[in-house]
Design an enzyme around this catalytic site. Structure first.
Site, PDB file in Angstrom:
ATOM      1  N   CYS A  82      -1.500   1.864   8.543  1.00 36.78           N
ATOM      2  CA  CYS A  82      -0.423   0.924   8.212  1.00 36.78           C
ATOM      3  C   CYS A  82      -1.001  -0.497   8.032  1.00 36.78           C
ATOM      4  O   CYS A  82      -1.301  -1.406   8.819  1.00 36.78           O
ATOM      5  CB  CYS A  82       0.685   0.578   9.388  1.00 36.78           C
ATOM      6  SG  CYS A  82       1.960   1.614   8.988  1.00 36.78           S
TER       7      CYS A  82
ATOM      8  N   GLU B 228       0.910  -1.200  -0.077  1.00 31.42           N
ATOM      9  CA  GLU B 228      -0.020  -0.060   0.150  1.00 31.42           C
ATOM     10  C   GLU B 228       0.840   1.311  -0.041  1.00 31.42           C
ATOM     11  O   GLU B 228       1.953   1.313   0.728  1.00 31.42           O
ATOM     12  CB  GLU B 228      -0.834  -0.166   1.083  1.00 31.42           C
ATOM     13  CG  GLU B 228      -1.834  -0.970   1.481  1.00 31.42           C
ATOM     14  CD  GLU B 228      -2.094  -1.139   2.989  1.00 31.42           C
ATOM     15  OE1 GLU B 228      -2.424  -0.032   3.731  1.00 31.42           O
ATOM     16  OE2 GLU B 228      -2.406  -2.245   3.561  1.00 31.42           O
TER      17      GLU B 228
HETATM   18  N1  SAH Z   1       8.123   0.406  10.915  1.00 27.58           N
HETATM   19  C1  SAH Z   1       8.156   1.849  10.890  1.00 27.58           C
HETATM   20  C2  SAH Z   1       7.488   2.514   9.921  1.00 27.58           C
HETATM   21  C3  SAH Z   1       6.180   2.209   9.717  1.00 27.58           C
HETATM   22  S1  SAH Z   1       4.820   2.500  10.851  1.00 27.58           S
HETATM   23  C4  SAH Z   1       7.873   2.383  12.352  1.00 27.58           C
HETATM   24  O1  SAH Z   1       7.397   1.796  13.309  1.00 27.58           O
HETATM   25  O2  SAH Z   1       7.896   3.523  12.583  1.00 27.58           O
HETATM   26  C5  SAH Z   1       4.451   4.153  10.581  1.00 27.58           C
HETATM   27  C6  SAH Z   1       3.909   4.629  11.932  1.00 27.58           C
HETATM   28  O3  SAH Z   1       2.419   4.273  12.079  1.00 27.58           O
HETATM   29  C7  SAH Z   1       4.407   4.117  13.084  1.00 27.58           C
HETATM   30  O4  SAH Z   1       4.780   5.367  14.204  1.00 27.58           O
HETATM   31  C8  SAH Z   1       3.651   3.214  13.797  1.00 27.58           C
HETATM   32  O5  SAH Z   1       3.726   3.002  15.204  1.00 27.58           O
HETATM   33  C9  SAH Z   1       2.280   3.843  13.326  1.00 27.58           C
HETATM   34  N2  SAH Z   1       1.171   2.926  13.396  1.00 27.58           N
HETATM   35  C10 SAH Z   1       1.047   1.796  13.079  1.00 27.58           C
HETATM   36  N3  SAH Z   1      -0.231   1.255  13.332  1.00 27.58           N
HETATM   37  C11 SAH Z   1      -1.219   2.191  13.674  1.00 27.58           C
HETATM   38  C12 SAH Z   1      -2.343   2.301  14.154  1.00 27.58           C
HETATM   39  N4  SAH Z   1      -3.315   1.435  14.147  1.00 27.58           N
HETATM   40  N5  SAH Z   1      -2.819   3.616  14.661  1.00 27.58           N
HETATM   41  C13 SAH Z   1      -1.790   4.578  14.661  1.00 27.58           C
HETATM   42  N6  SAH Z   1      -0.711   4.580  14.299  1.00 27.58           N
HETATM   43  C14 SAH Z   1      -0.291   3.140  13.721  1.00 27.58           C
END
Ligand code: SAH
Length: 342
Positions: free
Chosen positions: A330, A84
């Protein structure tokens, strides 16, 4: 795959294939414009046949548009894998959020990208392809780039795919390519300390963003398995070294989860931890993932949390939520599609 090649490497490719140099340039420019092989008009058919197996075959499979204008693209690769990418429109232009891996092996409890583990890394050209396809969709060309900012915050852990992500940064910022400024690129990580130090050595002008989400190691371990490997103290240490080396302000992401990381004690610990450090905290209300039973705090609670940090002289704002109606967080949309595929 030819999108993995820099301009100089493409010229080398032309040489190896016994082609005149300008053919290498034409191929490079066509890929940078997001064109399919069929759409190239200045290359003869025989040559197209010659390069066909190397030419990129990533494509946009589906587009979902949110009421707020955010678009989510499902992009497929020839091996059948999909990722995505998200396009967000801001006042200053367009930001694209790119995936760096198919799936993820970090195992964060609140994140949908990791539900099925890691399928594979994306190559530099496959990450780049997402930006090229979307730029093209927006009507952009090489001379008139529509994308202004890139965030590596899609599926995957960028620092778990270090070499390819660095090569991607080199490609997307190259003058002959999309020519995005390093300053307009953000890389988000769950905190791989050794790799943050490696990244600092590259001396890029990109923004480092840390997904913190907790103020104690114990709590962090409950929601982010990577916390078993690196402590918060070690992460902050690496951030300070990154800042000293690059001069780039560090961003922290803090997803508010009800009853998990939203207490007064958390505010106190967070402000003590970050006091005097040139950084900014993005508070993100959790985008609930059906498969996980974690509940997000409300927007109002998020504003209060940010306000209390501000009172303690910590720069913090609440991140705008976008694309909620199209499974914006994500990995959510990919999962839905994989499920429907059965
Ligand atoms: N692996 C990397 C980048 C991808 S996630 C990282 O951990 O930073 C990108 C951001 O989206 C991260 O801060 C992650 O914690 C957040 N994220 C993932 N799932 C989420 C959700 N369900 N609600 C809010 N933020 C989320």
């Amino acid at each position: 795959m030819l999108a993995d090649y820099s301009y100089d490497e493409m010229k080398l490719y032309a040489k190896v294939k016994n082609l005149p140099l300008f053919r290498g340039e034409q191929i490079f420019d066509a890929i940078s414009a997001g064109k399919t092989l069929d759409e190239i008009t200045n290359i003869p058919k025989a040559l197209k046949e010659q390069i066909e197996e190397d030419y990129p075959r990533y494509k946009i499979e589906e587009v979902f548009e949110s009421k707020d204008g955010t678009k989510k693209y499902i992009i497929s690769y020839p091996d059948g894998n999909i990722v995505e990418s998200v396009l967000m429109k801001y006042k200053y232009g367009y930001t694209v959020c790119l995936s760096t891996q198919v799936g993820c092996r970090m195992g964060c409890k609140f994140c949908a990208s990791t539900l099925n583990g890691l399928a594979r890394n994306l190559s530099a050209g496959e990450i780049l392809g997402q930006a090229l396809l979307i730029n093209r969709e927006l009507g952009g060309s090489k001379k008139n780039r529509m994308i202004t900012n890139i965030v590596l915050m899609g599926s995957g852990e960028p620092l778990d795919n270090f070499e390819n992500v660095c090569k991607f940064i080199d490609l997307v910022t190259s003058q002959r390519g999309l020519n995005v400024s390093q300053r307009n690129i953000s890389l988000s990580t769950c905190g791989l300390v050794d790799k943050i130090d490696e990244l600092a050595k590259k001396n890029y002008n990109i923004t480092l963003t840390i997904s913190l989400h907790s103020t104690t190691d114990e709590r962090r371990k409950e929601i982010m398995p990577i916390a078993n490997k690196f402590s918060i103290k070690e992460i902050i240490g690496a951030c300070k070294r990154y800042y000293d080396k690059t001069g780039r302000r560090i961003y922290f992401e803090y997803t508010l989860i009800k009853g998990v990381n939203d207490s007064e004690q958390d505010i106190l610990r967070l402000s003590n931890m970050l006091k005097g450090f040139n950084c900014h905290v993005n508070i993100i209300p959790l985008n609930s993932v059906k498969e996980r039973n974690l509940i997000g705090s409300s927007r109002l609670e998020a504003y209060k949390f940010a306000e209390k940090l501000n009172e303690k002289k910590i720069s913090a704002t609440v991140r705008r939520t976008m694309g909620e109606d199209i499974e914006g967080a994500c990995g959510q949309l990919r999962n839905k599609i994989l499920k429907n595929r059965g």
